[in-house]
Design a protein around this motif. Sequence first.
Motif, PDB file in Angstrom:
ATOM      1  N   VAL A   8       0.822  -1.320  -0.084  1.00 49.94           N
ATOM      2  CA  VAL A   8      -0.274  -0.171  -0.023  1.00 49.94           C
ATOM      3  C   VAL A   8       1.006   1.254  -0.069  1.00 49.94           C
ATOM      4  O   VAL A   8       0.555   2.192  -0.760  1.00 49.94           O
ATOM      5  N   TYR A   9       1.832   1.353   0.745  1.00 50.31           N
ATOM      6  CA  TYR A   9       2.562   2.438   1.025  1.00 50.31           C
ATOM      7  C   TYR A   9       4.160   1.936   1.564  1.00 50.31           C
ATOM      8  O   TYR A   9       4.084   0.824   2.332  1.00 50.31           O
ATOM      9  N   GLU A  10       5.154   2.739   1.263  1.00 43.66           N
ATOM     10  CA  GLU A  10       6.447   2.187   1.727  1.00 43.66           C
ATOM     11  C   GLU A  10       7.358   3.194   1.736  1.00 43.66           C
ATOM     12  O   GLU A  10       7.246   4.327   0.945  1.00 43.66           O
ATOM     13  N   GLY A  11       8.489   3.211   2.422  1.00 45.87           N
ATOM     14  CA  GLY A  11       9.649   4.134   2.472  1.00 45.87           C
ATOM     15  C   GLY A  11      10.263   4.552   3.747  1.00 45.87           C
ATOM     16  O   GLY A  11       9.976   3.915   4.480  1.00 45.87           O
ATOM     17  N   TRP A  12      11.177   5.333   3.719  1.00 48.94           N
ATOM     18  CA  TRP A  12      11.997   5.311   5.092  1.00 48.94           C
ATOM     19  C   TRP A  12      11.380   6.535   5.982  1.00 48.94           C
ATOM     20  O   TRP A  12      10.830   7.146   5.728  1.00 48.94           O
ATOM     21  N   MET A  13      11.485   5.853   7.234  1.00 49.96           N
ATOM     22  CA  MET A  13      10.907   6.609   8.375  1.00 49.96           C
ATOM     23  C   MET A  13      11.894   6.576   9.430  1.00 49.96           C
ATOM     24  O   MET A  13      12.972   5.632   9.548  1.00 49.96           O
ATOM     25  N   VAL A  14      11.543   7.332  10.496  1.00 43.95           N
ATOM     26  CA  VAL A  14      12.594   7.483  11.721  1.00 43.95           C
ATOM     27  C   VAL A  14      12.108   6.518  12.785  1.00 43.95           C
ATOM     28  O   VAL A  14      11.003   6.425  12.989  1.00 43.95           O
ATOM     29  N   ARG A  15      12.962   5.873  13.466  1.00 42.32           N
ATOM     30  CA  ARG A  15      12.532   5.045  14.673  1.00 42.32           C
ATOM     31  C   ARG A  15      13.292   5.602  15.979  1.00 42.32           C
ATOM     32  O   ARG A  15      14.643   5.621  15.850  1.00 42.32           O
ATOM     33  N   ILE A  16      12.549   5.886  16.842  1.00 43.45           N
ATOM     34  CA  ILE A  16      13.111   6.354  17.857  1.00 43.45           C
ATOM     35  C   ILE A  16      12.363   5.694  19.166  1.00 43.45           C
ATOM     36  O   ILE A  16      11.806   5.130  19.234  1.00 43.45           O
ATOM     37  N   GLY A  17      13.128   5.526  20.131  1.00 44.82           N
ATOM     38  CA  GLY A  17      12.873   4.683  21.598  1.00 44.82           C
ATOM     39  C   GLY A  17      13.964   4.873  22.609  1.00 44.82           C
ATOM     40  O   GLY A  17      14.806   5.438  22.519  1.00 44.82           O
ATOM     41  N   ARG A  18      13.884   4.027  23.405  1.00 44.56           N
ATOM     42  CA  ARG A  18      14.806   3.670  24.466  1.00 44.56           C
ATOM     43  C   ARG A  18      15.075   2.205  24.654  1.00 44.56           C
ATOM     44  O   ARG A  18      14.317   1.517  24.917  1.00 44.56           O
ATOM     45  N   ARG A  19      16.385   1.859  24.908  1.00 38.92           N
ATOM     46  CA  ARG A  19      16.862   0.418  25.123  1.00 38.92           C
ATOM     47  C   ARG A  19      16.462   0.159  26.403  1.00 38.92           C
ATOM     48  O   ARG A  19      16.130   0.849  27.466  1.00 38.92           O
ATOM     49  N   LYS A  20      16.520  -1.211  26.747  1.00 39.46           N
ATOM     50  CA  LYS A  20      16.530  -1.643  27.983  1.00 39.46           C
ATOM     51  C   LYS A  20      17.140  -1.124  28.946  1.00 39.46           C
ATOM     52  O   LYS A  20      16.846  -0.928  30.342  1.00 39.46           O
ATOM     53  N   ILE A  21      18.375  -0.745  28.886  1.00 34.76           N
ATOM     54  CA  ILE A  21      19.458  -0.265  29.673  1.00 34.76           C
ATOM     55  C   ILE A  21      19.053   1.314  29.988  1.00 34.76           C
ATOM     56  O   ILE A  21      20.005   1.944  30.546  1.00 34.76           O
TER      57      ILE A  21
END
Length: 725
Positions: A8-21
């Motif tokens: 349906v749709y595709e492309g580059w996006m940003v992934r942000i978050g926090r690791r377990k540590i």
Amino acid sequence: MSSSSKVVYEGWMVRIGRRKIGRSFIHMRYFVLEPRLLAYYKRKPQDNQVPVKTLVIDGNCRVEDRGLKTHHGHMVYVLSVYNKKDKYHRITLAAFNIQEALIWKEKIEQVIDQHQESQVGNGNKYISFEYKAGSDSMRNASSSDHESQLSAQEDEEDGSNLLRRTTIGNGPPEAILDWTREIDSDLSQSTNTQVFSRKHWRLLQCQNGLRIFEELSEVDYLPRSCSRAMRAVGVVEATCEEIFELIMSMDGTRFEWDCSFQYGSLVEEVDGHTAIIYHRLQLDWFSMFVWPRDLCYVRYWRRNDDGSYVVLFRSRVHENCGPQPGFVRAHLESGGFNISPLKPRNGRPRSQVQHLMQIDLKGWGVGYVSSFQQHCLLQVLNSVAGLREYFSQTDERIATPRIPVMVNMTSASMSSRKNLKFQDSSIHPSFSDPNIVPNRNSVMMDEDSDEDEDFQIPESDQEGYRSPPENEVKIAAVEEPTDQIDLTLFSGTLRRDDNENARNCWRISDGNNFKVRSKNFCRDKSKVTAGKPIMDLVAVDWFKDSNRMDHVARRQGCAAQVAVEKGMFPLVINFQVPGSTHYSMVFYFVTTKLIPGSLLQRFVDGDDEFRNTRLKLIPSVPKGSWIVRQSVGSTPCLLGKAVDCNYIRGPNYLEVDVDIGSSTVANGVLGLVIGVITTLVVDMAFLVQANTEEELPEKLIGAVRVSHIELSSAVVPELPDAPAE
């Protein structure tokens, strides 16, 4: 990976978050949206590459708007996709520009709506689906329940601006003033609405191609140094997104269009839609003798479903932004921008920009020099003309590559502002996205539509519309029974008083104050005054308790139980107001009998999916400050789409528990209203929405006016224990 034909749709996006540590991260990932799956990869997938993570998409999914977030010095627009049956497993994606984030949001919601439309058309629950390719794949899709049902046909056909149940920050801060609600009526095609708006604003002057208005509403007290609210209205040849991104910037680009700007920085990021801002004004009125002014205010923004943007300001005291040496701290009573899309002209996009300010510049001599206040206010409002000229300098339409970040532009004076928080504005080249060219035509909303937000195309014009079965009972032409109800049989904790000036009471509101769909609405979208309701409002209860009050109709001696004992049918609407103390305002509507085949009878005996797409509220604030009227508005709203509604079908009654706390938007507006509820007169009309010619014209279930309600007058109800499940 599936074949490209299924994408349906595709492309580059940003992934942000926090690791377990506990260490945060920000990466670029390649996202792929398929008809049943959202997945992302470390690089553009080839052959049968296994995704890093997947999420099954069905009608239970939601797209949560997290707003703007500052992460590692980068400002990104964050979306979170999850299945409401398993909220702990979700996929978060972000974009450096709002346009790309909006495209992804629309595409994902389009897939969700297709699943809901399929469920409604087939009359079946959602089909479970399991994706087994990845090690981190999601569980089976859960079957639908009534809270997740939206009318896919209605969302697709009507250009609706009704709110989806998605998180928008934490809603407006408690004391912020949403002045755009009423001013938006200037754009309406309704003559009555325009007349209503002119009573509160008058054209003061035309300057630099702008119309400057002055507020005319009455106030009890206004300091000499605080002028009435003024707003500038102008047309800018740019998209709403381009203007919004420019307005949100507090860096060097602001010098190019805002002559009143000297310096700005971020004090605190409250959530994705709310921040505390420090702002220095550049005012040229006898600068040798008059001290410069600065501001510390809360800034809240939102994007409406019609493509418009609202940015609201109001002064706020903050521990990290105290008075600055050499500056007088002004007080911003209300302010902000309202950016609305207009139809393009000569191939160029256009937007209407409204800028409102009501400010107290403080200082001992300001109140005695009225020209100082007006001169400074006009200088601030002229920024709309600056925006117009900024975008008119070039014919090239270049999208802003990223959302701007507030930066420290005067490092020499940083020591005097050591308590303020500054953000780095640089973006590493590795986060550039050469593979994505956002397609604005893929956005699903109709930005030029000013039709009724919940209009659904009738059977003759709607492709794929499912005709009712031949054996379905036709809608009765007459809704209201003729028997009179003895109102003396009923009583509630809130008293009834028909006196216009009465306080802490309720009375029946005139149905002619509300507009509903006419018999010819399907052809010409006309509306008429509602007239007499089909049910009688017999009592109102005003409750409080430490816990939320559900199923109040089971309380012995209440108006609902009395109506059932007398052989009548009650409809109970329970508005649940969350907080440290929970409040409930309960309305009891009664009819002698339900007409078989009527729209009301179909609503009462229908399933929750049908009820969620039909129960409509029309609010109004006929008496109160214009600020509150703007926040509440008067736009009809389908309650089941805006908030969570729990329907309790008793043997001879129906109760609707409306959880205001389930919507952060409604909860935020409620926070503003509840603080000044003793000064308000509020009208509410309830009806079952009519979508076909057989159901038209619409009839009100009932209408109520509550006047100057005091929180202290609420009582604690005696509710029986809930039966064991």
